[in-house]
Design a protein around this motif. Structure first.
Motif, PDB file in Angstrom:
ATOM      1  N   LEU A  16     -27.090  -3.217  -4.430  1.00 35.39           N
ATOM      2  CA  LEU A  16     -26.100  -2.401  -5.312  1.00 35.39           C
ATOM      3  C   LEU A  16     -25.018  -1.972  -4.447  1.00 35.39           C
ATOM      4  N   GLY A  17     -25.019  -1.318  -3.062  1.00 39.47           N
ATOM      5  CA  GLY A  17     -24.317  -0.853  -2.222  1.00 39.47           C
ATOM      6  C   GLY A  17     -23.427  -2.134  -1.794  1.00 39.47           C
ATOM      7  N   ALA A  18     -23.937  -3.175  -1.532  1.00 42.12           N
ATOM      8  CA  ALA A  18     -23.323  -4.415  -1.153  1.00 42.12           C
ATOM      9  C   ALA A  18     -22.244  -4.690  -1.895  1.00 42.12           C
ATOM     10  N   PRO A  22     -17.373  -2.717  -1.539  1.00 43.35           N
ATOM     11  CA  PRO A  22     -16.003  -3.809  -1.342  1.00 43.35           C
ATOM     12  C   PRO A  22     -14.955  -3.197  -2.532  1.00 43.35           C
ATOM     13  N   ASP A  23     -15.520  -2.841  -3.686  1.00 39.63           N
ATOM     14  CA  ASP A  23     -14.675  -2.344  -4.649  1.00 39.63           C
ATOM     15  C   ASP A  23     -14.186  -1.188  -4.424  1.00 39.63           C
ATOM     16  N   PHE A  47      -6.560  -8.112   4.668  1.00 42.07           N
ATOM     17  CA  PHE A  47      -7.883  -7.383   5.021  1.00 42.07           C
ATOM     18  C   PHE A  47      -8.540  -7.397   3.141  1.00 42.07           C
ATOM     19  N   GLY A  48      -7.351  -7.371   2.310  1.00 46.46           N
ATOM     20  CA  GLY A  48      -8.031  -7.428   0.808  1.00 46.46           C
ATOM     21  C   GLY A  48      -8.721  -8.679   0.572  1.00 46.46           C
ATOM     22  N   GLY A  53     -13.847 -11.324  -0.433  1.00 46.13           N
ATOM     23  CA  GLY A  53     -14.957 -12.009  -0.067  1.00 46.13           C
ATOM     24  C   GLY A  53     -16.148 -11.473   0.007  1.00 46.13           C
ATOM     25  N   ASP A  54     -16.051 -10.406   0.519  1.00 47.28           N
ATOM     26  CA  ASP A  54     -17.363  -9.166   0.600  1.00 47.28           C
ATOM     27  C   ASP A  54     -17.942  -9.036  -1.218  1.00 47.28           C
ATOM     28  N   GLN A  55     -16.950  -9.023  -1.843  1.00 49.96           N
ATOM     29  CA  GLN A  55     -17.537  -8.582  -3.332  1.00 49.96           C
ATOM     30  C   GLN A  55     -18.125 -10.064  -3.798  1.00 49.96           C
ATOM     31  N   LEU A  56     -17.706 -11.136  -3.444  1.00 48.34           N
ATOM     32  CA  LEU A  56     -18.383 -12.500  -4.008  1.00 48.34           C
ATOM     33  C   LEU A  56     -19.901 -12.544  -3.274  1.00 48.34           C
ATOM     34  N   ALA A  57     -19.836 -11.995  -1.956  1.00 45.97           N
ATOM     35  CA  ALA A  57     -21.145 -12.157  -1.320  1.00 45.97           C
ATOM     36  C   ALA A  57     -22.003 -11.059  -1.618  1.00 45.97           C
TER      37      ALA A  57
END
Length: 91
Positions: A16-18, A22-23, A47-48, A53-57
């Motif tokens: 959940l943290g992962a 990013p949000d 950077f955005g 990409g981190d959101q997708l991961a």
């Protein structure tokens, strides 16, 4: 039983943290962008893009954690622990 459930709850919290981190970072980045000049805009946009990409991961990580929780009846095991605690409290 308790340690196994605790380990799975921690793994789900990490997933959940992962997904959420990013949000929060993107919100902060947007707020920062509003205070910065045009010269830094390309860097902020880059950077955005990394954060998106981190959101997708994070979506993938969370989906796997939820699937694992469902396949291993995490909810049922948590209910059983709660029922056991209720029974001990009533005794």
């Amino acid at each position: 039983l308790y340690k196994g459930v605790l380990s799975e709850v921690k793994a789900l919290a990490d997933a959940l943290g992962a997904r959420r981190d990013p949000d929060v970072q993107l919100e902060g980045l947007e707020a920062l962008a509003g205070t910065m000049g045009e010269a830094v805009k390309p860097g902020l946009e880059a950077f955005g893009a990394v954060l998106r990409g981190d959101q997708l991961a994070g979506n993938t990580t969370l989906a796997a954690a939820l699937e694992h929780a469902g396949a291993h009846d995490l909810r049922g095991r948590l209910d059983a622990l709660a029922d056991g605690a209720d029974n001990r409290m009533a005794a």
